[in-house]
Design an enzyme around this catalytic site. Structure first.
Site, short mmCIF file in Angstrom:
data_model
loop_
_atom_site.label_atom_id
_atom_site.label_comp_id
_atom_site.label_asym_id
_atom_site.label_seq_id
_atom_site.Cartn_x
_atom_site.Cartn_y
_atom_site.Cartn_z
N CYS A 34 0.81 -1.23 0.00
CA CYS A 34 0.00 0.00 0.00
C CYS A 34 0.84 1.27 0.00
O CYS A 34 0.32 2.35 -0.25
CB CYS A 34 -0.95 0.00 1.20
SG CYS A 34 -0.11 0.19 2.78
N ASP A 36 2.39 2.65 2.65
CA ASP A 36 2.43 3.35 3.94
C ASP A 36 3.78 3.14 4.61
O ASP A 36 4.32 2.03 4.62
CB ASP A 36 1.34 2.84 4.89
CG ASP A 36 -0.07 3.16 4.40
OD1 ASP A 36 -0.22 4.10 3.60
OD2 ASP A 36 -1.01 2.49 4.84
N CYS A 59 -2.07 6.86 3.99
CA CYS A 59 -3.48 7.24 3.93
C CYS A 59 -3.96 7.79 5.29
O CYS A 59 -3.24 7.76 6.28
CB CYS A 59 -4.32 6.04 3.52
SG CYS A 59 -4.30 4.70 4.74
N CYS A 103 -3.27 -1.03 8.57
CA CYS A 103 -2.67 0.20 9.13
C CYS A 103 -2.44 0.05 10.63
O CYS A 103 -1.43 0.51 11.15
CB CYS A 103 -3.56 1.40 8.84
SG CYS A 103 -3.73 1.80 7.09
#
Length: 120
Positions: A34, A36, A59, A103
């Site tokens: 992703c 991150d 994000c 996350c």
């Protein structure tokens, strides 16, 4: 995808953002899938986390989970901070959409990496 009011608050008004010049524990983790990246800075004195900061590239959920994780460990002993789980972060944020649960795992891993660095 709906976010809780707490997630939105920690995204729009993140707590403990930035670097610590006097950090004695730093942990950085990322998720190649992703994109991150989270970096946690700890100032530990007498076995207690006196201050904690983070920098996150990612994000809104990544920023919110980083912010909440720092709030959950600030003022805690090393042993208490080591018990932080991604589930605790998600619960403190009143939930995350399933597609964003990774996350919270990153936030837990970043804290653990900073604690490992402190011990080394």
């Amino acid at each position: 995808m709906a976010y809780s009011a707490k997630v939105m608050d920690h995204f729009m008004n993140p707590r403990n953002v930035g670097e610590l010049d006097n950090a004695n524990g730093v942990g950085e983790v990322g998720n190649a899938k992703c994109g991150d990246i989270m970096k946690i800075y700890l100032d530990v004195q007498d076995n207690v986390i006196q201050d904690v900061r983070f920098n996150t590239f990612g994000c809104g959920a990544a920023i919110a989970t980083s912010s909440m994780a720092t709030e959950l460990i600030k003022g805690k002993t090393i042993e208490e901070a080591m018990e932080l789980t991604n589930k605790a972060v998600v619960e403190a944020l009143d939930g995350l959409p399933p597609v964003k649960l990774h996350c919270s795992v990153l936030a837990e891993e970043a804290v653990q990496a900073a604690l490992r660095d402190y011990y080394e």
